[in-house]
Design a protein around this motif. Structure first.
Motif, PDB file in Angstrom:
ATOM      1  N   TYR A 216       0.819  -1.218   0.000  1.00 44.39           N
ATOM      2  CA  TYR A 216       0.000   0.000   0.000  1.00 44.39           C
ATOM      3  C   TYR A 216       0.852   1.267   0.000  1.00 44.39           C
ATOM      4  O   TYR A 216       0.706   2.133  -0.866  1.00 44.39           O
ATOM      5  CB  TYR A 216      -0.926   0.000   1.224  1.00 44.39           C
ATOM      6  CG  TYR A 216      -1.617   1.323   1.446  1.00 44.39           C
ATOM      7  CD1 TYR A 216      -2.671   1.713   0.630  1.00 44.39           C
ATOM      8  CD2 TYR A 216      -1.207   2.191   2.451  1.00 44.39           C
ATOM      9  CE1 TYR A 216      -3.302   2.935   0.815  1.00 44.39           C
ATOM     10  CE2 TYR A 216      -1.836   3.409   2.643  1.00 44.39           C
ATOM     11  CZ  TYR A 216      -2.881   3.778   1.831  1.00 44.39           C
ATOM     12  OH  TYR A 216      -3.491   4.983   2.012  1.00 44.39           O
ATOM     13  N   GLN A 236      -8.507   2.680  -1.204  1.00 47.87           N
ATOM     14  CA  GLN A 236      -8.377   3.836  -0.326  1.00 47.87           C
ATOM     15  C   GLN A 236      -8.828   5.109  -1.030  1.00 47.87           C
ATOM     16  O   GLN A 236      -9.500   5.958  -0.438  1.00 47.87           O
ATOM     17  CB  GLN A 236      -6.920   3.962   0.139  1.00 47.87           C
ATOM     18  CG  GLN A 236      -6.667   5.047   1.180  1.00 47.87           C
ATOM     19  CD  GLN A 236      -6.426   6.413   0.564  1.00 47.87           C
ATOM     20  OE1 GLN A 236      -5.987   6.505  -0.586  1.00 47.87           O
ATOM     21  NE2 GLN A 236      -6.711   7.468   1.308  1.00 47.87           N
ATOM     22  N   ARG A 237      -8.498   5.270  -2.298  1.00 51.94           N
ATOM     23  CA  ARG A 237      -8.886   6.465  -3.034  1.00 51.94           C
ATOM     24  C   ARG A 237     -10.394   6.514  -3.247  1.00 51.94           C
ATOM     25  O   ARG A 237     -10.992   7.591  -3.262  1.00 51.94           O
ATOM     26  CB  ARG A 237      -8.142   6.524  -4.371  1.00 51.94           C
ATOM     27  CG  ARG A 237      -6.631   6.708  -4.223  1.00 51.94           C
ATOM     28  CD  ARG A 237      -5.939   6.744  -5.580  1.00 51.94           C
ATOM     29  NE  ARG A 237      -4.489   6.719  -5.438  1.00 51.94           N
ATOM     30  CZ  ARG A 237      -3.728   7.799  -5.262  1.00 51.94           C
ATOM     31  NH1 ARG A 237      -4.301   8.987  -5.186  1.00 51.94           N
ATOM     32  NH2 ARG A 237      -2.411   7.684  -5.158  1.00 51.94           N
ATOM     33  N   VAL A 239     -12.601   5.362  -1.137  1.00 53.94           N
ATOM     34  CA  VAL A 239     -13.199   5.736   0.154  1.00 53.94           C
ATOM     35  C   VAL A 239     -13.065   7.229   0.399  1.00 53.94           C
ATOM     36  O   VAL A 239     -13.935   7.846   1.025  1.00 53.94           O
ATOM     37  CB  VAL A 239     -12.513   4.945   1.287  1.00 53.94           C
ATOM     38  CG1 VAL A 239     -13.005   5.421   2.651  1.00 53.94           C
ATOM     39  CG2 VAL A 239     -12.770   3.456   1.131  1.00 53.94           C
ATOM     40  N   SER A 240     -12.000   7.846  -0.128  1.00 55.73           N
ATOM     41  CA  SER A 240     -11.701   9.256   0.145  1.00 55.73           C
ATOM     42  C   SER A 240     -12.137  10.172  -0.987  1.00 55.73           C
ATOM     43  O   SER A 240     -11.491  11.184  -1.265  1.00 55.73           O
ATOM     44  CB  SER A 240     -10.198   9.431   0.394  1.00 55.73           C
ATOM     45  OG  SER A 240      -9.746   8.575   1.418  1.00 55.73           O
ATOM     46  N   VAL A 241     -13.232   9.832  -1.673  1.00 58.16           N
ATOM     47  CA  VAL A 241     -13.723  10.683  -2.753  1.00 58.16           C
ATOM     48  C   VAL A 241     -14.257  11.988  -2.165  1.00 58.16           C
ATOM     49  O   VAL A 241     -15.121  11.970  -1.283  1.00 58.16           O
ATOM     50  CB  VAL A 241     -14.828   9.975  -3.549  1.00 58.16           C
ATOM     51  CG1 VAL A 241     -15.428  10.917  -4.594  1.00 58.16           C
ATOM     52  CG2 VAL A 241     -14.282   8.732  -4.211  1.00 58.16           C
ATOM     53  N   PRO A 242     -13.760  13.158  -2.622  1.00 58.35           N
ATOM     54  CA  PRO A 242     -14.225  14.429  -2.054  1.00 58.35           C
ATOM     55  C   PRO A 242     -15.595  14.825  -2.603  1.00 58.35           C
ATOM     56  O   PRO A 242     -15.971  14.474  -3.722  1.00 58.35           O
ATOM     57  CB  PRO A 242     -13.145  15.431  -2.508  1.00 58.35           C
ATOM     58  CG  PRO A 242     -12.600  14.839  -3.779  1.00 58.35           C
ATOM     59  CD  PRO A 242     -12.682  13.354  -3.613  1.00 58.35           C
ATOM     60  N   ASP A 243     -16.339  15.559  -1.788  1.00 57.24           N
ATOM     61  CA  ASP A 243     -17.610  16.179  -2.195  1.00 57.24           C
ATOM     62  C   ASP A 243     -18.687  15.181  -2.601  1.00 57.24           C
ATOM     63  O   ASP A 243     -19.600  15.509  -3.363  1.00 57.24           O
ATOM     64  CB  ASP A 243     -17.393  17.165  -3.354  1.00 57.24           C
ATOM     65  CG  ASP A 243     -16.387  18.252  -3.017  1.00 57.24           C
ATOM     66  OD1 ASP A 243     -16.359  18.675  -1.840  1.00 57.24           O
ATOM     67  OD2 ASP A 243     -15.628  18.665  -3.917  1.00 57.24           O
ATOM     68  N   GLU A 245     -20.616  11.066  -1.342  1.00 59.26           N
ATOM     69  CA  GLU A 245     -20.615   9.899  -0.482  1.00 59.26           C
ATOM     70  C   GLU A 245     -19.917   8.733  -1.185  1.00 59.26           C
ATOM     71  O   GLU A 245     -20.089   8.542  -2.388  1.00 59.26           O
ATOM     72  CB  GLU A 245     -22.049   9.485  -0.137  1.00 59.26           C
ATOM     73  CG  GLU A 245     -22.796  10.491   0.720  1.00 59.26           C
ATOM     74  CD  GLU A 245     -22.256  10.541   2.142  1.00 59.26           C
ATOM     75  OE1 GLU A 245     -21.519   9.601   2.521  1.00 59.26           O
ATOM     76  OE2 GLU A 245     -22.556  11.517   2.857  1.00 59.26           O
ATOM     77  N   PRO A 246     -19.116   7.971  -0.466  1.00 59.98           N
ATOM     78  CA  PRO A 246     -18.473   6.795  -1.097  1.00 59.98           C
ATOM     79  C   PRO A 246     -19.511   5.801  -1.596  1.00 59.98           C
ATOM     80  O   PRO A 246     -20.554   5.599  -0.959  1.00 59.98           O
ATOM     81  CB  PRO A 246     -17.634   6.201   0.040  1.00 59.98           C
ATOM     82  CG  PRO A 246     -17.472   7.307   1.035  1.00 59.98           C
ATOM     83  CD  PRO A 246     -18.706   8.144   0.934  1.00 59.98           C
ATOM     84  N   TRP A 248     -20.331   2.542  -1.481  1.00 64.41           N
ATOM     85  CA  TRP A 248     -19.876   1.409  -0.687  1.00 64.41           C
ATOM     86  C   TRP A 248     -20.094   0.075  -1.374  1.00 64.41           C
ATOM     87  O   TRP A 248     -19.324  -0.866  -1.168  1.00 64.41           O
ATOM     88  CB  TRP A 248     -20.568   1.424   0.681  1.00 64.41           C
ATOM     89  CG  TRP A 248     -20.058   2.509   1.570  1.00 64.41           C
ATOM     90  CD1 TRP A 248     -20.701   3.634   1.950  1.00 64.41           C
ATOM     91  CD2 TRP A 248     -18.751   2.574   2.163  1.00 64.41           C
ATOM     92  NE1 TRP A 248     -19.890   4.415   2.758  1.00 64.41           N
ATOM     93  CE2 TRP A 248     -18.690   3.785   2.902  1.00 64.41           C
ATOM     94  CE3 TRP A 248     -17.636   1.753   2.144  1.00 64.41           C
ATOM     95  CZ2 TRP A 248     -17.557   4.166   3.612  1.00 64.41           C
ATOM     96  CZ3 TRP A 248     -16.501   2.126   2.847  1.00 64.41           C
ATOM     97  CH2 TRP A 248     -16.484   3.325   3.571  1.00 64.41           C
TER      98      TRP A 248
END
Length: 282
Positions: A216, A236-237, A239-243, A245-246, A248
């Motif tokens: 990783y 990981q990217r 999960v960390s999407v800006p603006d 909701e992920p 899932w």
């Protein structure tokens, strides 16, 4: 005489089953999440039984789901991870087995010192040497390349140590007999040592493949081009999407797919893997 104690047998099986449940429960939750509507995962109650969107969700992840989640196509991610894992596993084994062969069977000055210098690197955690390694890799222009992903991770003091210890258990009469028969060093290595090392190679391959697949931190540092993302850092990217909701259901489906290659390697090489770990007499 072995005593028959049913309660002890029951207790042992109960402990084993409890361990299996604890280990597999997160995998089950990930699989269940990958079969539900994304809104179900944001409702505050995590479902524990599969939903009715299994085919639809997994079809979506191969067609458009990865782009919606902010990641490259799943096929490219799997291929990058596979290339990285295979290159690291094969490269580590090749370099380690040759270096162990040289240390044990060749008499040259300071060979013991060289071995201990290799062994001492085990005391340095990855975090201590990752910045100098990154600087060297960047200076050589290896960022965003398969070479940059794999080459800095190929050296392995652990595999060198294991092969050296194994070669030291081989009787000297074997090498002397090969020498009398006219076999040179490389013929002795190819025709005798490699076949004897088969189970050790198989056991190390499984461990090193999983090690390479699960990398990783290093891929996160050396890749900025989406074409070289591995599946682990892409999770990981996502999960960390800006603006937003992920997604899932897409993330969990990716997690399940990311587990398949290591599991297949363990299943198909299980016999050789276990034999390489427990076999003591060659």
């Amino acid at each position: 005489m072995v005593e028959n104690r049913p309660w002890l047998t029951f207790f042992s099986h109960f402990i084993l089953l409890a361990g299996v449940v604890i280990v597999l429960f997160p995998v089950w939750v990930a699989f269940v999440a990958s079969t539900h509507d994304p809104r179900d995962m944001l409702s505050g109650v995590v479902p524990l039984w599969p939903g009715d969107r299994f085919i639809q969700n997994y079809y979506e992840i191969f067609v458009e789901g990865m782009a919606k989640a902010g990641a490259p196509p799943i096929g490219l991610l799997m291929m990058n991870s596979l290339i990285m894992a295979l290159a690291i596993a094969i490269g580590k084994i090749a370099i380690s087995i040759i270096s162990a062969f040289a240390i044990v069977y060749f008499r040259f000055p300071l060979r013991v010192l060289f071995f201990w210098l290799i062994f001492i690197t085990l005391m340095l955690p990855v975090e201590v040497r990752i910045l100098p390694t990154f600087e060297v890799t960047a200076g050589l222009g290896l960022l965003n390349s398969y070479t940059g992903l794999t080459l800095p991770l190929i050296a392995s003091a652990t595999a060198t140590f294991l092969f050296r210890q194994f070669y030291m258990t081989i009787p000297e009469e074997l090498s002397e007999a090969a020498r009398i028969d006219g076999a040179g060093p490389m013929k002795f290595f190819r025709d005798i040592l490699l076949p004897l090392s088969r189970t050790n190679i198989a056991g190390l391959f499984v461990i090193l493949f999983i090690y390479g697949w699960n990398q990783y931190l290093w891929p996160l540092l050396v890749t900025t081009d989406e074409g070289y993302y591995t599946i682990v850092i892409s999770i990981q990217r996502m999960v960390s999407v800006p603006d937003s909701e992920p997604l899932w259901h897409v993330i969990m489906a990716t997690v399940i797919l990311a587990m398949i290659p290591p599991v297949l390697v363990v299943v198909f090489m299980q016999r050789l893997f276990i034999k390489g770990l427990v076999e003591t007499e060659k």
